[in-house]
Structure formats: structure tokens, C-alpha cells
Scaffold this active site. Structure first.
Site, PDB file in Angstrom:
ATOM      1  N   ALA A  63     -16.806   4.133 -46.020  1.00 62.29           N
ATOM      2  CA  ALA A  63     -15.809   3.388 -45.270  1.00 62.29           C
ATOM      3  C   ALA A  63     -15.167   4.317 -44.236  1.00 62.29           C
ATOM      4  CB  ALA A  63     -14.753   2.841 -46.223  1.00 62.29           C
ATOM      5  N   GLY A 102     -18.694   2.835 -49.479  1.00 67.50           N
ATOM      6  CA  GLY A 102     -18.882   1.499 -48.929  1.00 67.50           C
ATOM      7  C   GLY A 102     -20.301   1.246 -48.460  1.00 67.50           C
ATOM      8  N   GLU A 105     -22.074   0.192 -51.550  1.00 63.65           N
ATOM      9  CA  GLU A 105     -21.584  -1.142 -51.912  1.00 63.65           C
ATOM     10  C   GLU A 105     -22.183  -2.212 -51.005  1.00 63.65           C
ATOM     11  OE1 GLU A 105     -17.284  -0.677 -53.919  1.00 63.65           O
ATOM     12  OE2 GLU A 105     -17.381   0.108 -51.890  1.00 63.65           O
ATOM     13  N   GLU A 125     -15.861   7.943 -54.136  1.00 59.13           N
ATOM     14  CA  GLU A 125     -14.447   7.660 -53.875  1.00 59.13           C
ATOM     15  C   GLU A 125     -13.494   8.425 -54.777  1.00 59.13           C
ATOM     16  OE1 GLU A 125     -16.627   3.996 -52.350  1.00 59.13           O
ATOM     17  OE2 GLU A 125     -16.841   5.429 -53.992  1.00 59.13           O
TER      18      GLU A 125
END
Length: 690
Positions: A63, A102, A105, A125
Site C-alpha cells: 500500500a 496490499g 492481498e 505489515e
């Protein structure tokens, strides 16, 4: 579509390409056109399958963490993944480089994942004090099982493509042009027909979970986390994937994420993430760098051998110099033994061991350093010895070679002034063991050339070090502040605290070990030698050294280490010695609370950091934090001493420093003027990241 997302159609297979250099982060300007593309392709009858790929050197590597803690701009990642999962036609993630956070994901939202041989996949993370917030804790266990998912998420360590394939995370691994393979894979899957089951509906692996074994391993991981909240939350989120319906587990993951992202711990860890990158930024962005093809290391002892290994591990040929053939062979044998241990533990292959050993060339002749582009001396902490070595290097080193000293304390300007090329001289302060410890203090002397400095900063990154540029003073940043931290240690002992009590105050704070256990591990004779050189004394530590109690290596120091054990055991003889010395000084023992121990050790540490900033020895408060977290074990969940000072409040720290200054009269408690300014402005300096 946009500059960040493009779509191409190859015979009915749509290729959606994300192009957001350098790492294809999922910023808002990527998410918005990506969602639009997926919705359009979902409804396009001419498209039979969708491949998500990335331009550049990597798949989506995470992200955009600059958006954390700010209002979320829609669509968020969860909306994109939900859209992907609702597409009836097959979707394939084509992963090269890294699929992290991300990025993974996003890939988990696809029906299938394919990767090239060199790909790495992970959910890191936790290293930012967070957990995956886009469904990673709920979807990953459905592919690899709950235990494997917990280990991956709690460690944050990526796995390779082959391991991912074996675990069920990746459906195929290819060599050659990945996009072509992914398109062919998607076309064949579409030809066979569906229905295509999204990851959220795959519950088979969850049924295999032994919850008792899961809980036992989660408890062990929590103990190792030493007070960090994110690893515990990660384990809980994975457990929720097993015990709760999908949507409830997803909602629970989000609630945990929201709580963590607002926490001081996550703020601290995100601060460190940016601080490490900021620390390597130098004035003069386009400064040319010197070419480093071969490295010379003088000294094959513990430190020199570790430095040599660090460069060999990074792929650099190393000339290792010693004063005698016997010392050289002893050093090379130790290096060989260290690599053999790595092979036995499975962290290094035999082929890699042979390759690294092949990088070494031993010598006892300084002339053999003539072809080295960087030469590092790792001799004793003695100015006369170091000047003698540099005099020899001045005669044999080729023009433009960078000459570095691995001193912990000594004046590098004085060393540089002793030879004819001071512009080539700087300090490289490695931390022991040098082949393992991440921190490298790069010491810029008064006349160090900018290209020499830029070269070693870049070189540090290439050998996997976290580099911080510092100025010249006794002890530089780390050891100078360490002296301030330890200035009250003996006083605390004499006034009534035990070594074990002080060490416990530190470990309860979050340190991996306390100062006395650390001293025993490093060797008490090192500090003793340094004190004698500077005309200083420490009544308890000096007496222990006079008795031959140097710590773990002698089986006795502040603690006992019985039968070769590394576990410290309180020693009644040491406690009796402390009481005797206190009585000689007329000091009556009293009960000392943990808060007092922290105030009298960590507040002077912060105060010295403020002085270092005032003097320009460190460029940024965040640089000091990087030094202390990576080199000295300051708890990452507190962000380093200067960040933590902001959490505590500079005003409170000043108040307590002044209290102890009045009580003791010691200069170490006299508040630095910058600390007072920080109390007024809330910032260590203009533009501070602290």
C-alpha cells in the site's frame, strides 16, 4: 485508462497493467482507475479472462503507507478485492519481483496466482506495527493453512515462489516472459470453464487446523514479541479466520487494523520505516560514486573477520590482512567455521558457502592491498596503532582508494591528518558481530570527499546494512549516548539497586536485555580498557575486572554463567561487593523503583542526543533513532529515544532532569538547550521527522 493503469486485449484475455513506479504502490491514483477497469472488463462479453500484471521491476509491493492515518479515499483496497471476487470469469495475478502487503492481498482477490522463479510473496505489515487490513489474515489461511499463515504474517518475512507454490499460495511458477505465460494460463483455464471459486469460499484448509497447537504457537510468538501489539493482533486475526464466518472475520480484522494504525507503537514503527530511508539522503543528489570492485580488511579477529564476511556475503572479493601467517590462518578458520554453522542450520547452502569462501584472499603483506578500492582497518582501539597502519596504507593504496577505520571512539580527523590524502579517509563503525548486525555508523571526517561518502553510503545498502552518517566526536552518536545512559549505573548500584533489578527495568521497558547483562555479553574488559585509556574509573566494574571477571567469556561478571551457560544467574559475591563499596562511601542502601531507574538512565540518553543534534554530529533526530534501534536494541515499538521523548513529553523529561541535577549536581542531568526548545515547539528541528 490512465497513466497508472492500462488495459490490453490479447485474443480475449484482458491484461490490466499497473504502472506506478518505483514499487507500484496501491495509491489512490492507482486504485480508482483499477476499479474502473475491473468493472468494465467484468461486463465486457469479449473478455473471457483477466490477468493483473505490473510494469517495472515488481508486482505491487504494498500500500501507499503515506496514506496511513489519513481519511481513506475510496475506493479502498477492500472494495477492489470484493469486486475481483465477484467476477465470474477467471482472474489471474501475474507476480514478478515482490507481492507484499496490499499487493499480495490484491493477488488473493484473484482466482489464481502465477509467479516467476524469483518472486517473493509476503504480508510484512507487522513490521509497521500493523496487520494486513485488506483481508490478508482471512484469505491467506484458506490457501496455506492457519499455522503457515500465522507464521508468515507474524514474522512478516516473505517466501519464495517455489515455497509459495508448494504451500498452495501460487498455482504455477514459470521461467521466461511471465505475462505471456500468465495469458496462456488464463486462456486455458477459461477454455476449461468454471465455476471459478474465489478464495473466500475455500474453507478446506481451515478444517485441518488443530486449535490447541495453534494457540500454543501463538502464545510462544506473543512472548517473543516483548510487548509489541501487532504480532499478537496478527495471530488473533488468523485465529478468527478459523473460528468465525468469513465476513465476521473480515470485520474483526478491520477493527484490529483501525486500532493498531492509531497506536503509538505503529506510529513509532512507521517513523522508523521512513527514518531509515531518510538517513541515507546526502546533500548533492547527483554526487558521483567511486567504483568498488575489491575490499581490503586489516585484522582477522572477531571484528575484522565479521567485516570481511559482510562484504563477501554481499558479493565483494576481500583481501584479508594479518600481521602473521598464524593469525591469518586462525581468522580464516573462524570464518570457515561460521559459514559451516550456517550450513548446519539450513540458512546457507553448501554451494553458497563455497562461493563465499572463494571470495577471500589472505595476506600478511600490506602491498597486497594495492588493488583494493576500499580498505578498512579493524585493529585495536589505539591511536598510535591506527596511525601506523594508515601510514602504511598511504604508501601502498592506489590513488582514489577509500581508507576507513573501524573505530568506536577515536578522532578520525586526527587519523586523516596523519597521511597525505585526508579526503579519502572516513570511519565505518560496524557493530559486532559485523556480519550479522545491521547498523553501520558512517563517520564523515572534516576533509572526507563527498564522493567517498556517497560511495560508502551506497555500498552499505548493497551489503544489507542500515547506514547512518554521523560526525566526529568521542563515541560518535551511539557510544557517546551509551556513556550518558550508563553514567548513573554505578550510582544506582551503590544506592541500593541490584544488577538484576536494573536489568529487569530495562527488559520490562522493552529492551532485549539490560545494561549489566549486555556488559557481560560484550566483555567487561572492553569498557575497562577504554576507561583506563581516558583516566576514568568505575568502582564496581573495575573491581570485577581486576578479579578477572570479564563476563560470559570467563563465566563470571556481574552475573554467574555456570557450565558454559549463557543464562545469567545472580551472584551473591557481586551483591556483597556492591554493599561493601557502598559502606566504604557511607551510602546507606534504599529501595529504588523502576521509574527512577528509567529516569536516571534513559533521560540522560535523550539529553545527550539533544546535545548531539545541537552540535551537528547527527543531521536529524530520526537518524539517532535509527542508530539506537538497529545498533543498541532500543525497543522498536517506542520508535527510538528521540521519538519516545516526544511521546513522554520534553517538558516532563526536563522537569525530572532538573530534579536529579539539583539532587546530585551531575552535569549529565543539565538539560540541553535544544531539549528546552523541543519542549516549546514540539519539534527537534525544522523539518524534523521526530
Amino acid at each position: 485508462m490512465s497513466n497508472s493503469v492500462s488495459v490490453a486485449n490479447e485474443g480475449g484475455v484482458a491484461i490490466v497493467t499497473i504502472d506506478n513506479p518505483p514499487v507500484n504502490a496501491l495509491s489512490f491514483h492507482v486504485r480508482e482507475p483499477l476499479l474502473q477497469a475491473l468493472v468494465a472488463l467484468r461486463d465486457d462479453a469479449s473478455v473471457s479472462a483477466i490477468v493483473i500484471a505490473c510494469a517495472g521491476r515488481t508486482f505491487v509491493a504494498g500500500a501507499d503507507i503515506t496514506e496511513f492515518g489519513k481519511p481513506v479515499q475510496q475506493p479502498d483496497l477492500r472494495a477492489i478485492v470484493a469486486t475481483l471476487e465477484a467476477i465470474a470469469k477467471p482472474t489471474v495475478a501475474a507476480i514478478h519481483g515482490t507481492a507484499l502487503g496490499g499487493g499480495l492481498e490484491l493477488a488473493l482477490g484473484c482466482h489464481f496466482r502465477v509467479a516467476d522463479q524469483g518472486a517473493k510473496l509476503g504480508l510484512p505489515e507487522v513490521k509497521l506495527g500493523l496487520l494486513p487490513g485488506g483481508g490478508g489474515t482471512v484469505r491467506l489461511p484458506r490457501l496455506v493453512g492457519a499455522l503457515k499463515a500465522m507464521r508468515m504474517i507474524v514474522s512478516g518475512t516473505p517466501i519464495g515462489a517455489q515455497e509459495a507454490h508448494g504451500a498452495g499460495l501460487v498455482d504455477a511458477v514459470f521461467e521466461g516472459d511471465l505475462t505471456t505465460h500468465a495469458v496462456n494460463f488464463a486462456r486455458e483455464i477459461a477454455r476449461k470453464g468454471g465455476p471459478f471459486t474465489p478464495v473466500r469460499e475455500r474453507d478446506e484448509r481451515l478444517g485441518e487446523t488443530d486449535l490447541a497447537a495453534f494457540d500454543a504457537e501463538a502464545a510462544d510468538l506473543a512472548r517473543k514479541a516483548r510487548g509489541l501489539e501487532a504480532p499478537v493482533a496478527c495471530a488473533q486475526a488468523v485465529r478468527n479466520a478459523v473460528t468465525l464466518p468469513f465476513d465476521e472475520a473480515l470485520a474483526a480484522e478491520r477493527a484490529l487494523f483501525v486500532k493498531l494504525v492509531a497506536s503509538d507503537q505503529s506510529r513509532a514503527q512507521r517513523h522508523l520505516f521512513f527514518a531509515e530511508r531518510e538517513a541515507t539522503k546526502l546533500p548533492g543528489k547527483d554526487t558521483p560514486k567511486r567504483r568498488i570492485s575489491r575490499v581490503g580488511v586489516i585484522g582477522a579477529g572477531t571484528m575484522g573477520g565479521g567485516i570481511a564476511m559482510a562484504f563477501a556475503n554481499g558479493g565483494y572479493p576481500v583481501t584479508l590482512l594479518e600481521t602473521s601467517q598464524e593469525a591469518l590462518q586462525r581468522g580464516l578458520a573462524t570464518i570457515e567455521k561460521n559459514y559451516a554453522v550456517s550450513v548446519s542450520r539450513g540458512s546457507l547452502s553448501e554451494d553458497a558457502r563455497q562461493q563465499r569462501l572463494g571470495q577471500f584472499k589472505g595476506s600478511i603483506d600490506h602491498a597486497d592491498l594495492g588493488d583494493c578500492d576500499l580498505i578498512i582497518e579493524a585493529a585495536f582501539e589505539d591511536m598510535a596503532v591506527k596511525k601506523e597502519i594508515f601510514g602504511k596504507l598511504d604508501a601502498v593504496a592506489k590513488p582514489g582508494a577509500i581508507l576507513a577505520t573501524n573505530t568506536s571512539y577515536l578522532d578520525i580527523d586526527e587519523i586523516a591528518a596523519s597521511i597525505s590524502r585526508p579526503q579519502d579517509v572516513l570511519g565505518l563503525h560496524f557493530f559486532s558481530p559485523a556480519n550479522v548486525m545491521k547498523l553501520l555508523e558512517i563517520v564523515r571526517a572534516e576533509k572526507t570527499a563527498s564522493d567517498a561518502l556517497a560511495t560508502v553510503v551506497d555500498l552499505a545498502r548493497r551489503i544489507g546494512k542500515v547506514a547512518v552518517v554521523v560526525g566526529v566526536c568521542h563515541g560518535f552518536v551511539g557510544n557517546r549516548m551509551l556513556a550518558a545512559r550508563g553514567s548513573e549505573s554505578e550510582a544506582l548500584l551503590l544506592e541500593g539497586a541490584t544488577p538484576g533489578q536494573i536489568d529487569k527495568a530495562f527488559t520490562d521497558f522493552g529492551w532485549p536485555m539490560g545494561p549489566f547483562q549486555m556488559g557481560d555479553l560484550a566483555g567487561l574488559d572492553i569498557g575497562w580498557r577504554n576507561r583506563k585509556a581516558r583516566g576514568l574509573t568505575a568502582v564496581i566494574a573495575d573491581t570485577l575486572c581486576e578479579q578477572g571477571r570479564f563476563g560470559q567469556k570467563t563465566g563470571r561478571g556481574f552475573y554467574l554463567y555456570e557450565n558454559g551457560s549463557r543464562t545469567p544467574v545472580p551472584d551473591p559475591e557481586v551483591e556483597a561487593l556492591i554493599r561493601d563499596k557502598a559502606a566504604e562511601k557511607g551510602i546507606a542502601p534504599r529501595t529504588i523503583a523502576a521509574d527512577e531507574i528509567i529516569e536516571r538512565t534513559l533521560y540522560p540518553l535523550i539529553n545527550e542526543g539533544a546535545k548531539i543534534l545541537e552540535e551537528g554530529i547527527a543531521a536529524r533526530a530520526s537518524d539517532i533513532d535509527v542508530v539506537w534501534v538497529n545498533g543498541y536494541g532500543f525497543p522498536i515499538g517506542k520508535g527510538g529515544p528521540m521519538f519516545w521523548a516526544g511521546l513522554v513529553g520534553a517538558g516532563k523529561i526536563i522537569e525530572r532532569l532538573e530534579y536529579w541535577l539539583e539532587l546530585t549536581g551531575k552535569d549529565v542531568f543539565k538539560p540541553a538547550s535544544l531539549l528546552k526548545r523541543m519542549a516549546e515547539s514540539g519539534s527537534w528541528e525544522a523539518g524534523s521527522t521526530a
